[in-house]
Design a protein around this motif. Structure first.
Motif, short mmCIF file in Angstrom:
data_model
loop_
_atom_site.label_atom_id
_atom_site.label_comp_id
_atom_site.label_asym_id
_atom_site.label_seq_id
_atom_site.Cartn_x
_atom_site.Cartn_y
_atom_site.Cartn_z
N ASP A 46 0.82 -1.22 0.00
CA ASP A 46 0.00 0.00 0.00
C ASP A 46 0.85 1.27 0.00
N SER A 47 1.94 1.24 -0.74
CA SER A 47 2.82 2.40 -0.85
C SER A 47 2.55 3.12 -2.16
N VAL A 48 1.85 4.24 -2.08
CA VAL A 48 1.50 5.00 -3.28
C VAL A 48 2.75 5.52 -3.98
N ASN A 49 3.71 6.02 -3.22
CA ASN A 49 4.94 6.55 -3.85
C ASN A 49 5.67 5.47 -4.63
N ASP A 50 5.84 4.30 -4.03
CA ASP A 50 6.50 3.19 -4.74
C ASP A 50 5.69 2.75 -5.95
N PHE A 51 4.37 2.75 -5.80
CA PHE A 51 3.48 2.35 -6.89
C PHE A 51 3.64 3.30 -8.09
N VAL A 52 3.56 4.59 -7.83
CA VAL A 52 3.67 5.58 -8.91
C VAL A 52 5.05 5.50 -9.56
N SER A 53 6.07 5.40 -8.75
CA SER A 53 7.44 5.31 -9.27
C SER A 53 7.62 4.09 -10.16
N PHE A 54 7.16 2.93 -9.68
CA PHE A 54 7.32 1.70 -10.45
C PHE A 54 6.50 1.74 -11.74
N ALA A 55 5.25 2.20 -11.64
CA ALA A 55 4.39 2.25 -12.82
C ALA A 55 4.95 3.21 -13.86
N THR A 56 5.47 4.33 -13.42
CA THR A 56 6.05 5.31 -14.34
C THR A 56 7.31 4.75 -15.00
N LYS A 57 8.19 4.20 -14.18
CA LYS A 57 9.46 3.66 -14.68
C LYS A 57 9.24 2.53 -15.69
N ASN A 58 8.20 1.73 -15.45
CA ASN A 58 7.94 0.57 -16.30
C ASN A 58 6.81 0.79 -17.30
N ASN A 59 6.37 2.04 -17.41
CA ASN A 59 5.33 2.40 -18.37
C ASN A 59 4.07 1.52 -18.22
N ILE A 60 3.62 1.39 -16.99
CA ILE A 60 2.43 0.57 -16.69
C ILE A 60 1.22 1.49 -16.58
N SER A 61 0.22 1.22 -17.36
CA SER A 61 -1.01 1.99 -17.31
C SER A 61 -1.74 1.68 -16.00
N TYR A 62 -2.34 2.71 -15.40
CA TYR A 62 -3.09 2.51 -14.16
C TYR A 62 -4.34 1.65 -14.37
N SER A 63 -4.73 1.49 -15.62
CA SER A 63 -5.90 0.66 -15.95
C SER A 63 -5.53 -0.77 -16.32
N SER A 64 -4.27 -1.13 -16.15
CA SER A 64 -3.79 -2.45 -16.56
C SER A 64 -4.45 -3.59 -15.79
N ILE A 65 -4.43 -4.74 -16.44
CA ILE A 65 -4.84 -5.98 -15.79
C ILE A 65 -3.60 -6.60 -15.16
N VAL A 66 -3.75 -7.14 -13.97
CA VAL A 66 -2.65 -7.80 -13.29
C VAL A 66 -2.26 -9.04 -14.10
N GLN A 67 -0.99 -9.17 -14.39
CA GLN A 67 -0.52 -10.33 -15.14
C GLN A 67 -0.60 -11.56 -14.25
N PRO A 68 -1.09 -12.67 -14.80
CA PRO A 68 -1.20 -13.89 -13.99
C PRO A 68 0.16 -14.37 -13.50
N SER A 69 0.14 -15.07 -12.40
CA SER A 69 1.35 -15.63 -11.82
C SER A 69 1.10 -17.10 -11.51
N VAL A 70 2.08 -17.92 -11.78
CA VAL A 70 1.96 -19.34 -11.46
C VAL A 70 1.92 -19.56 -9.96
N PHE A 71 2.30 -18.55 -9.19
CA PHE A 71 2.33 -18.70 -7.74
C PHE A 71 1.01 -18.30 -7.08
N GLU A 72 0.14 -17.64 -7.83
CA GLU A 72 -1.15 -17.22 -7.27
C GLU A 72 -2.00 -18.44 -6.97
N THR A 73 -2.54 -18.52 -5.76
CA THR A 73 -3.36 -19.67 -5.38
C THR A 73 -4.81 -19.30 -5.10
N ASN A 74 -5.15 -18.02 -5.10
CA ASN A 74 -6.52 -17.64 -4.82
C ASN A 74 -7.37 -17.85 -6.07
#
Length: 181
Positions: A46-74
């Protein structure tokens, strides 16, 4: 060869590479059972500063879909493929949710079900107070989802919000029973 089999092959290759490179890290991620992407880690913190920094640096749209992970169990997350705002609600990251909301990221009515999974009553009350419409059907869906998830406190909350007559109560009870059969 279809797209799903190509994706599965890439996932298998990724897992094999991780196991070979670092079997201990693979085991840690497997036991954790969460999406291992950096953006998901940041959202969970829940770190907004880290979120904005990472999304900006990696050109991630705020409307993006979370990429699936093989580790996700939910199973809910696996089935529904959440957006970043939905994932933030699912994990109870209120500050990142507020940030994305203020950036006018689209919110679907299904966001209520993600909120149920967060088990955060204050998040649901925030929705009720400021963000989203409150409808009987929404409360009934949330009641149903909270019962499925064994979130009893939330189930009681939504039950009190539902204005059910006896027929509606019987219908809801029937739906709940059918979902377990």
């Amino acid at each position: 060869m279809n797209i799903n089999s190509i994706d599965q092959e890439k996932q298998i290759e990724k897992i094999e590479n991780l196991i070979q490179a670092n079997p201990q890290l693979f085991d840690i991620k497997r036991k954790k059972g969460q999406n291992d992407s950096p953006i998901c880690d940041i959202i969970r913190s829940d770190s907004v500063n880290d979120f904005v920094s990472f999304a900006t640096k990696n050109n991630i749209s705020y409307s993006s879909i979370v990429q699936p992970s093989v580790f996700e169990t939910n199973s809910f997350l696996i089935k529904h493929r959440p957006t970043l705002i939905e994932y933030s609600v699912f994990v109870g990251s209120i500050e990142i949710f507020k940030f994305l909301y203020n950036k006018n990221v689209e919110i679907n009515p299904s966001i209520w079900l993600y909120a149920v999974h967060s088990q955060k009553l204050d998040l649901i009350q925030l929705f009720e107070e400021y963000f989203l419409p409150k409808e009987q059907e929404t409360y009934q869906l949330c009641l149903f989802e909270s019962i499925k998830c064994h979130h009893n406190e939330l189930a009681h909350y939504f039950l009190n919000k539902c204005e059910l007559n006896s027929n509606e109560s019987n219908d809801l009870t029937s739906k709940i029973i059918k979902s377990y059969n």
